[in-house]
Design a protein around this motif. Structure first.
Motif, PDB file in Angstrom:
ATOM      1  N   TYR A 130      27.351  77.787 -24.125  1.00 28.64           N
ATOM      2  CA  TYR A 130      27.560  76.988 -25.322  1.00 28.64           C
ATOM      3  C   TYR A 130      28.950  77.257 -25.890  1.00 28.64           C
ATOM      4  O   TYR A 130      29.666  76.334 -26.280  1.00 28.64           O
ATOM      5  CB  TYR A 130      26.482  77.314 -26.370  1.00 28.64           C
ATOM      6  N   GLY A 131      29.334  78.523 -25.920  1.00 29.08           N
ATOM      7  CA  GLY A 131      30.656  78.892 -26.419  1.00 29.08           C
ATOM      8  C   GLY A 131      31.771  78.278 -25.579  1.00 29.08           C
ATOM      9  O   GLY A 131      32.746  77.735 -26.120  1.00 29.08           O
ATOM     10  N   LYS A 132      31.636  78.350 -24.268  1.00 27.77           N
ATOM     11  CA  LYS A 132      32.656  77.767 -23.377  1.00 27.77           C
ATOM     12  C   LYS A 132      32.726  76.262 -23.563  1.00 27.77           C
ATOM     13  O   LYS A 132      33.812  75.693 -23.711  1.00 27.77           O
ATOM     14  CB  LYS A 132      32.325  78.085 -21.918  1.00 27.77           C
ATOM     15  N   THR A 133      31.570  75.610 -23.550  1.00 20.71           N
ATOM     16  CA  THR A 133      31.504  74.152 -23.645  1.00 20.71           C
ATOM     17  C   THR A 133      32.066  73.638 -24.961  1.00 20.71           C
ATOM     18  O   THR A 133      32.706  72.587 -24.997  1.00 20.71           O
ATOM     19  CB  THR A 133      30.039  73.678 -23.492  1.00 20.71           C
ATOM     20  N   ASN A 134      31.851  74.386 -26.038  1.00 23.56           N
ATOM     21  CA  ASN A 134      32.255  73.925 -27.365  1.00 23.56           C
ATOM     22  C   ASN A 134      33.557  74.553 -27.857  1.00 23.56           C
ATOM     23  O   ASN A 134      33.879  74.452 -29.038  1.00 23.56           O
ATOM     24  CB  ASN A 134      31.118  74.165 -28.358  1.00 23.56           C
ATOM     25  N   GLY A 135      34.287  75.199 -26.965  1.00 29.63           N
ATOM     26  CA  GLY A 135      35.620  75.683 -27.278  1.00 29.63           C
ATOM     27  C   GLY A 135      35.698  76.892 -28.189  1.00 29.63           C
ATOM     28  O   GLY A 135      36.707  77.093 -28.881  1.00 29.63           O
ATOM     29  N   TYR A 136      34.697  77.713 -28.199  1.00 31.70           N
ATOM     30  CA  TYR A 136      34.740  78.923 -29.021  1.00 31.70           C
ATOM     31  C   TYR A 136      35.513  80.014 -28.303  1.00 31.70           C
ATOM     32  O   TYR A 136      35.409  80.179 -27.096  1.00 31.70           O
ATOM     33  CB  TYR A 136      33.324  79.435 -29.327  1.00 31.70           C
ATOM     34  N   THR A 137      36.293  80.755 -29.063  1.00 28.88           N
ATOM     35  CA  THR A 137      36.971  81.927 -28.534  1.00 28.88           C
ATOM     36  C   THR A 137      36.012  83.107 -28.566  1.00 28.88           C
ATOM     37  O   THR A 137      35.942  83.886 -27.623  1.00 28.88           O
ATOM     38  CB  THR A 137      38.217  82.263 -29.378  1.00 28.88           C
ATOM     39  N   TYR A 138      35.272  83.214 -29.662  1.00 29.21           N
ATOM     40  CA  TYR A 138      34.299  84.284 -29.840  1.00 29.21           C
ATOM     41  C   TYR A 138      33.038  83.726 -30.504  1.00 29.21           C
ATOM     42  O   TYR A 138      33.123  82.911 -31.422  1.00 29.21           O
ATOM     43  CB  TYR A 138      34.826  85.399 -30.759  1.00 29.21           C
TER      44      TYR A 138
END
Length: 173
Positions: A130-138
């Motif tokens: 989810y983090g990768k897909t939605n552009g989260y750094t952390y």
């Protein structure tokens, strides 16, 4: 001097434009896991199995108690040798029941823990994706030990994660 100021200003602007903002959020891990539909199903399954095994073992224990009471009612009329033999049989039966109880409860505990561990890994993997897909750094995890003492509520994506996780799971079924 003017040239130097323009170069410095241009350099600062260039560096500022090239810096990307860090996208961060946090998730209440405990809430995600406990509200994950798959976890609820697993907990219900293992609670039911535990109750069934307990009922079965309690029935065996009652039968054993009846056997012990039967022995106590007739033991005075038995010879010493027969009494000793019957008491040894009853002790062996009691040890067998205790061993079965311990074994079955351990089996349930291990099965339950294995399934829960698997679900926790699934949740962790989902949050990473989810983090990768939605552009989260952390994406930070908030747990019972309160790793995050304060966070802006708009950075709390716990409910989004629960919703997406349960949606993905129901879509795959």
């Amino acid at each position: 001097m003017r040239k130097f100021l323009w170069i410095a200003l241009a350099s600062i602007s260039f560096v500022a434009c090239n810096q990307t903002s860090e996208k961060t959020a946090y998730v209440n891990n405990t809430k995600v896991v406990s509200e994950f539909a798959e976890m609820k199903v697993a907990q219900e399954k293992w609670t039911k199995k535990n109750n069934e095994v307990r009922a079965e073992l309690e029935e065996k224990a009652k039968q054993f108690q009846i056997e012990v009471q039967g022995y106590q009612n007739i033991m005075k009329s038995m010879s010493q040798a027969n009494r000793t033999k019957k008491e040894q049989e009853l002790m062996a039966k009691q040890q067998q029941l205790q061993g079965e109880q311990q074994s079955r409860m351990q089996e349930i505990q291990q099965g339950s823990q294995t399934e829960i561990d698997s679900i926790i890994v699934k949740v962790k993997d989902f949050i990473q994706e989810y983090g990768k897909t939605n552009g989260y750094t952390y994406i930070f995890g908030d747990t019972e030990v309160s790793n995050i003492l304060y966070g802006k509520e708009e950075l709390n994506i716990t409910d989004k994660i629960i919703e997406e996780l349960n949606k993905e799971t129901s879509d795959s079924n």
